[in-house]
Design a protein around this motif. Structure first.
Motif, PDB file in Angstrom:
ATOM      1  N   PHE A 120      17.596  78.664  73.465  1.00 27.10           N
ATOM      2  CA  PHE A 120      17.151  80.025  73.189  1.00 27.10           C
ATOM      3  C   PHE A 120      17.319  80.348  71.713  1.00 27.10           C
ATOM      4  O   PHE A 120      18.188  79.786  71.039  1.00 27.10           O
ATOM      5  CB  PHE A 120      17.937  81.026  74.037  1.00 27.10           C
ATOM      6  N   ASP A 121      16.484  81.266  71.247  1.00 27.80           N
ATOM      7  CA  ASP A 121      16.557  81.667  69.847  1.00 27.80           C
ATOM      8  C   ASP A 121      17.670  82.670  69.595  1.00 27.80           C
ATOM      9  O   ASP A 121      18.211  82.737  68.490  1.00 27.80           O
ATOM     10  CB  ASP A 121      15.208  82.262  69.414  1.00 27.80           C
ATOM     11  N   ALA A 122      18.009  83.466  70.619  1.00 23.89           N
ATOM     12  CA  ALA A 122      19.058  84.473  70.443  1.00 23.89           C
ATOM     13  C   ALA A 122      19.520  84.989  71.794  1.00 23.89           C
ATOM     14  O   ALA A 122      18.803  84.889  72.792  1.00 23.89           O
ATOM     15  CB  ALA A 122      18.544  85.637  69.589  1.00 23.89           C
ATOM     16  N   GLU A 123      20.739  85.539  71.805  1.00 27.43           N
ATOM     17  CA  GLU A 123      21.256  86.206  72.996  1.00 27.43           C
ATOM     18  C   GLU A 123      20.974  87.699  72.901  1.00 27.43           C
ATOM     19  O   GLU A 123      21.003  88.291  71.820  1.00 27.43           O
ATOM     20  CB  GLU A 123      22.762  85.981  73.143  1.00 27.43           C
ATOM     21  N   LEU A 124      20.702  88.293  74.030  1.00 26.98           N
ATOM     22  CA  LEU A 124      20.423  89.725  74.105  1.00 26.98           C
ATOM     23  C   LEU A 124      21.715  90.526  74.004  1.00 26.98           C
ATOM     24  O   LEU A 124      22.781  90.057  74.408  1.00 26.98           O
ATOM     25  CB  LEU A 124      19.703  90.045  75.419  1.00 26.98           C
ATOM     26  N   ALA A 125      21.597  91.748  73.498  1.00 30.74           N
ATOM     27  CA  ALA A 125      22.766  92.602  73.304  1.00 30.74           C
ATOM     28  C   ALA A 125      22.447  94.018  73.783  1.00 30.74           C
ATOM     29  O   ALA A 125      21.434  94.254  74.448  1.00 30.74           O
ATOM     30  CB  ALA A 125      23.177  92.600  71.833  1.00 30.74           C
ATOM     31  N   ASP A 126      23.307  94.967  73.425  1.00 31.93           N
ATOM     32  CA  ASP A 126      23.118  96.354  73.854  1.00 31.93           C
ATOM     33  C   ASP A 126      22.019  97.069  73.090  1.00 31.93           C
ATOM     34  O   ASP A 126      21.530  98.104  73.537  1.00 31.93           O
ATOM     35  CB  ASP A 126      24.420  97.151  73.679  1.00 31.93           C
ATOM     36  N   THR A 127      21.670  96.547  71.949  1.00 34.64           N
ATOM     37  CA  THR A 127      20.612  97.171  71.146  1.00 34.64           C
ATOM     38  C   THR A 127      19.368  96.293  71.176  1.00 34.64           C
ATOM     39  O   THR A 127      19.463  95.062  71.243  1.00 34.64           O
ATOM     40  CB  THR A 127      21.076  97.357  69.697  1.00 34.64           C
ATOM     41  N   PRO A 128      18.182  96.902  71.118  1.00 37.32           N
ATOM     42  CA  PRO A 128      16.933  96.128  71.194  1.00 37.32           C
ATOM     43  C   PRO A 128      16.790  95.148  70.038  1.00 37.32           C
ATOM     44  O   PRO A 128      17.258  95.404  68.930  1.00 37.32           O
ATOM     45  CB  PRO A 128      15.847  97.211  71.143  1.00 37.32           C
TER      46      PRO A 128
END
Length: 249
Positions: A120-128
Motif C-alpha cells: 500500500f502507498d499509505a495507511e488511512l488516518a482520522d483525517t482525509p
C-alpha cells in the motif's frame, strides 16, 4: 458453505446518488470458529470532481466489472477500509498499476499472516487524504480486532461503512442454521448492527467508537452503504442511533 442469495445483478453499476455507485459481487466464505460463513460482497465507487475514481473495498475483478468501472472514469484510489476487507486489492493493482492503494492500520500485518502479498502507498488516518480531502470526509475507528476507516461523500451525503454494521435479509438466507446464527449475532434486517462477538473486541475502545459514531450522526447522511446486506436510504440518523445504541448509552 451455507447458502445465501447474491444481490443480483452482479458486477454492474447501481447508482446511489450523483457520482456514487455500488457494485455487488459474489458470496464469499469467511472462516469463523471452524465454519465457512457466507457473506455477500459489495464495493462502492465515488467519482471525484476531476473524474478520478475512489474504489472502496474492491471485490473480485472480472472483465465485466472492469468494463463497467472503466465507463465511469479513471481508477485512481483503491481503498482497503478495514482489517478484513483487503483481499481484492492485489488483482486491482495489477489491472490499474498507476492507482494508489490505501489501507486501514493493521491490514498489512493481517494480510501477511494469511499469506496474501499486497503493498500500500499509505495507511488511512482520522483525517482525509489530500487526494480526496475536499470531497470525502473520513474517521478512523480502532478496536482490538478491527480497525475501520469510515467515509462520507459530502456532496451526496453518502456514508460508507464496511463491517461496523451488517444487515442481512432473512429471505436471502436459505439455511435455517445460518439464519439462526445471524439473528444470534444481532445482524438481521431490519435490526442490523455490529455483530455481537465483534462488539466485545471494542470493550477497551468504546470512547473512540462513541466519538466516531457521533461524527457519523453529525454528518447527517441521506444514504448509508453497507458491505453486507441491505443499505439504508431513509431515516439514516435514526438507523445509526439504533444500530450503535449499545455504545451510545
Amino acid at each position: 458453505m451455507f447458502s445465501v442469495e447474491t444481490y443480483a445483478p452482479l458486477d454492474q453499476a447501481k447508482p446511489v446518488a450523483d457520482n456514487v455507485w455500488i457494485f455487488d459481487g459474489p458470496v464469499i466464505g469467511f472462516q469463523y470458529a471452524g465454519l465457512k460463513l457466507p457473506f455477500p460482497t459489495r464495493m462502492t465507487v465515488v467519482r471525484l470532481s476531476d473524474g478520478k475514481l475512489f474504489v472502496h473495498s474492491p471485490i473480485r475483478l472480472t472483465d465485466e466489472l472492469k468494463a463497467a468501472v472503466d465507463a465511469l472514469g479513471e481508477v485512481a484510489y483503491l481503498i482497503a477500509p478495514n482489517t478484513i476487507h483487503y483481499a481484492g486489492v492485489p488483482d486491482w493493482q495489477k489491472a490499474y498499476p498507476d492507482a494508489k492503494a490505501f489501507c486501514a492500520p493493521g491490514v498489512i500485518k493481517r494480510a501477511k499472516s494469511v499469506g496474501i502479498s499486497v503493498e500500500f502507498d499509505a495507511e488511512l488516518a482520522d483525517t482525509p487524504e489530500a487526494e480526496w480531502a475536499d470531497e470525502i470526509e473520513q474517521v478512523l475507528v480502532r478496536g482490538s480486532y478491527l480497525n475501520e476507516a469510515v467515509f462520507f461523500h459530502t456532496k451526496s451525503k453518502t456514508l460508507i461503512l464496511t463491517d461496523l454494521i451488517e444487515n442481512f435479509e432473512a429471505p436471502k438466507i436459505k439455511s435455517p442454521i445460518w439464519r439462526f446464527m445471524v439473528r444470534l449475532f444481532g445482524t438481521m434486517d431490519p435490526h442490523g448492527s455490529m455483530p455481537r462477538d465483534m462488539r466485545l473486541t471494542f470493550a477497551g475502545y468504546k470512547d473512540g467508537l462513541r466519538k466516531a459514531v457521533q461524527t457519523m450522526i453529525d454528518w447527517n447522511p441521506d444514504y448509508v452503504v453497507l458491505a453486507h446486506g441491505r443499505c439504508y436510504d431513509s431515516r439514516c440518523v435514526d438507523e445509526l442511533r439504533r444500530a450503535f445504541s449499545w455504545v451510545l448509552r
